[in-house]
Design an enzyme around this catalytic site. Structure first.
Site, mmCIF file in Angstrom:
data_model
loop_
_atom_site.group_PDB
_atom_site.id
_atom_site.type_symbol
_atom_site.label_atom_id
_atom_site.label_comp_id
_atom_site.label_asym_id
_atom_site.label_seq_id
_atom_site.Cartn_x
_atom_site.Cartn_y
_atom_site.Cartn_z
ATOM 1 N N ASP A 10 0.867 -1.169 0.000
ATOM 2 C CA ASP A 10 0.000 0.000 0.000
ATOM 3 C C ASP A 10 0.917 1.237 0.000
ATOM 4 O OD1 ASP A 10 -2.270 1.719 0.491
ATOM 5 O OD2 ASP A 10 -1.593 1.819 2.580
ATOM 6 N N ASP A 12 -0.342 5.125 0.748
ATOM 7 C CA ASP A 12 -0.686 6.164 1.721
ATOM 8 C C ASP A 12 -0.770 5.586 3.128
ATOM 9 O OD1 ASP A 12 -1.018 8.434 -0.079
ATOM 10 O OD2 ASP A 12 -2.611 7.201 -0.936
ATOM 11 N N GLY A 53 -10.109 6.949 -1.682
ATOM 12 C CA GLY A 53 -10.263 7.575 -2.997
ATOM 13 C C GLY A 53 -10.692 9.020 -2.840
ATOM 14 N N GLY A 54 -9.984 9.920 -3.481
ATOM 15 C CA GLY A 54 -10.235 11.344 -3.298
ATOM 16 C C GLY A 54 -11.599 11.800 -3.802
ATOM 17 N N LYS A 55 -11.999 11.335 -4.979
ATOM 18 C CA LYS A 55 -13.299 11.764 -5.534
ATOM 19 C C LYS A 55 -14.428 11.228 -4.648
ATOM 20 C CE LYS A 55 -12.327 10.089 -9.741
ATOM 21 N NZ LYS A 55 -10.882 9.826 -9.681
ATOM 22 N N HIS A 83 -10.758 17.354 -8.009
ATOM 23 C CA HIS A 83 -9.788 16.285 -7.766
ATOM 24 C C HIS A 83 -8.546 16.445 -8.637
ATOM 25 C CE1 HIS A 83 -8.253 12.069 -7.616
ATOM 26 N NE2 HIS A 83 -8.386 12.361 -6.351
ATOM 27 N N THR A 123 -2.704 0.428 -4.531
ATOM 28 C CA THR A 123 -3.193 1.610 -3.814
ATOM 29 C C THR A 123 -4.442 2.190 -4.463
ATOM 30 O OG1 THR A 123 -2.597 3.859 -3.130
ATOM 31 C CG2 THR A 123 -1.625 3.087 -5.168
ATOM 32 N N ASP A 184 -1.717 -0.219 6.200
ATOM 33 C CA ASP A 184 -1.732 0.591 7.425
ATOM 34 C C ASP A 184 -3.129 0.793 7.995
ATOM 35 O OD1 ASP A 184 -2.403 2.384 5.160
ATOM 36 O OD2 ASP A 184 -2.568 3.867 6.760
HETATM 37 C C1 XBP Z 1 -5.472 5.993 0.333
HETATM 38 C C2 XBP Z 1 -6.524 6.935 0.015
HETATM 39 C C3 XBP Z 1 -6.318 7.878 -1.064
HETATM 40 C C4 XBP Z 1 -5.753 9.212 -0.759
HETATM 41 C C5 XBP Z 1 -6.182 10.187 -1.844
HETATM 42 O O1 XBP Z 1 -6.028 4.749 0.708
HETATM 43 O O2 XBP Z 1 -7.586 6.895 0.553
HETATM 44 O O3 XBP Z 1 -7.582 8.107 -1.542
HETATM 45 O O4 XBP Z 1 -6.216 9.681 0.489
HETATM 46 O O5 XBP Z 1 -5.812 9.772 -3.092
HETATM 47 P P1 XBP Z 1 -5.131 3.442 0.763
HETATM 48 P P2 XBP Z 1 -6.561 10.352 -4.418
HETATM 49 O O6 XBP Z 1 -3.862 3.803 1.484
HETATM 50 O O7 XBP Z 1 -5.941 2.455 1.541
HETATM 51 O O8 XBP Z 1 -4.866 2.995 -0.659
HETATM 52 O O9 XBP Z 1 -7.073 11.706 -4.078
HETATM 53 O O10 XBP Z 1 -5.496 10.385 -5.484
HETATM 54 O O11 XBP Z 1 -7.694 9.418 -4.763
HETATM 55 MG MG MG Z 2 -3.102 3.119 3.297
#
Ligand code: XBP
Ligand code: MG
Length: 259
Positions: A10, A12, A53-55, A83, A123, A184
């Site tokens: 992963d 983030d 996901g940001g959107k 976004h 991710t 995480d």
């Molecule tokens: C990570 C996220 C991502 C970021 C934003 O989740 O939730 O959406 O916060 O990214 P994970 P975008 O670590 O579980 O993959 O805005 O590019 O979608």
């Molecule tokens: Mg994560």
């Protein structure tokens, strides 16, 4: 029992603590730029993280926290535009050297490459964000250490759905028994387990500490570096010096030994 062949990472919260001082700041910058009075403070953002996901997160915010907001005819277009701006702000922030890798990540990646393990990223974030993070922390061309970077909208359903992990395994010709995932968050754990992957290490952070990680083989507060051991919060061992390949192989063995 199958050999461990691949590590699936992963991004983030796992490779780097990107959420509070990265994604959140970029969302707010995009909102400001569009003349909106939306402001996500760190505590609110923690609640919004339940949606990946940001959107999807922006839509959830409007549904859940802004009953006063009257959506325009083209709400999808508004969200997509916000976004895109957010991605621009986020990658610029990384290029200013904003966010380092978590301790131990570089060490573990180097050890895995040296041992000939196959590496992939799984991710929900946008592909440009992954490239920018790898480039600004490990150097240009460093995304080449990953055989596959699976990110963003390539699958219809984001975590906690298993789709991104299933997609990675299909593309790499791997079964769940050959993989170990590093995550995480609770959403990440659900995605991994529902994809059939049983060997799983969770490195918690300030946003995910205390979430339900049932099913993970090891839960730690980081990977650790020499002389800086992580705290073990759950799993097969009571304490360890650092999370290295030997530890990952043990997690993999324990996960599959009963079946
Ligand atoms: C990570 C996220 C991502 C970021 C934003 O989740 O939730 O959406 O916060 O990214 P994970 P975008 O670590 O579980 O993959 O805005 O590019 O979608
Ligand atoms: Mg994560």
């Amino acid at each position: 029992m199958a050999e461990l062949e691949a590590l699936l990472f992963d991004v983030d919260g796992t490779l780097a603590n990107t959420e509070r001082d990265g994604h959140r700041v970029a969302f707010n910058a995009a909102f400001r730029e569009a003349g909106l009075d939306w402001d996500w403070d760190p505590a609110l953002y923690g609640r919004l993280l339940s949606v990946t996901g940001g959107k999807e997160r922006i839509r959830y915010y409007l549904d859940r926290f802004r009953p006063d907001f009257i959506p325009p005819a083209d709400l999808d277009g508004l969200i997509a535009g916000l976004h895109r701006a957010k991605t621009r702000h986020y990658t610029a922030l990384l290029r200013q050297g904003g966010i380092p890798l978590r301790p131990g990540v570089k060490r573990l990646l180097e050890e895995a490459v040296g041992a000939g393990l196959r590496l992939a990223v799984a991710t929900t974030t946008t592909p440009d964000n992954v490239s920018a993070l790898l480039e600004t922390t490990l150097g240009s061309g460093s995304d080449g250490i990953f055989e596959l970077v699976a990110a963003g909208d390539i699958v219809p359903s984001k975590k906690p759905a298993p789709d991104i992990y299933v997609w990675v395994m299909e593309r790499m010709g791997l079964g769940p028994q050959q993989c170990l995932a590093l995550e995480d968050s609770h959403n990440g754990v659900c995605a991994v387990l529902d994809a059939g992957i049983r060997s799983l290490v969770v490195t918690v952070n300030d946003y995910t500490r205390g979430q339900d990680f049932t099913g993970a083989g090891l839960v730690v507060d980081g990977l650790g570096e020499p002389g800086e051991s992580p705290r073990v919060l759950g799993g097969a061992v009571e304490s360890l010096a650092q999370v290295d390949l030997a530890v990952l192989r043990q997690v993999h063995r324990v996960a599959w030994q009963d079946g």
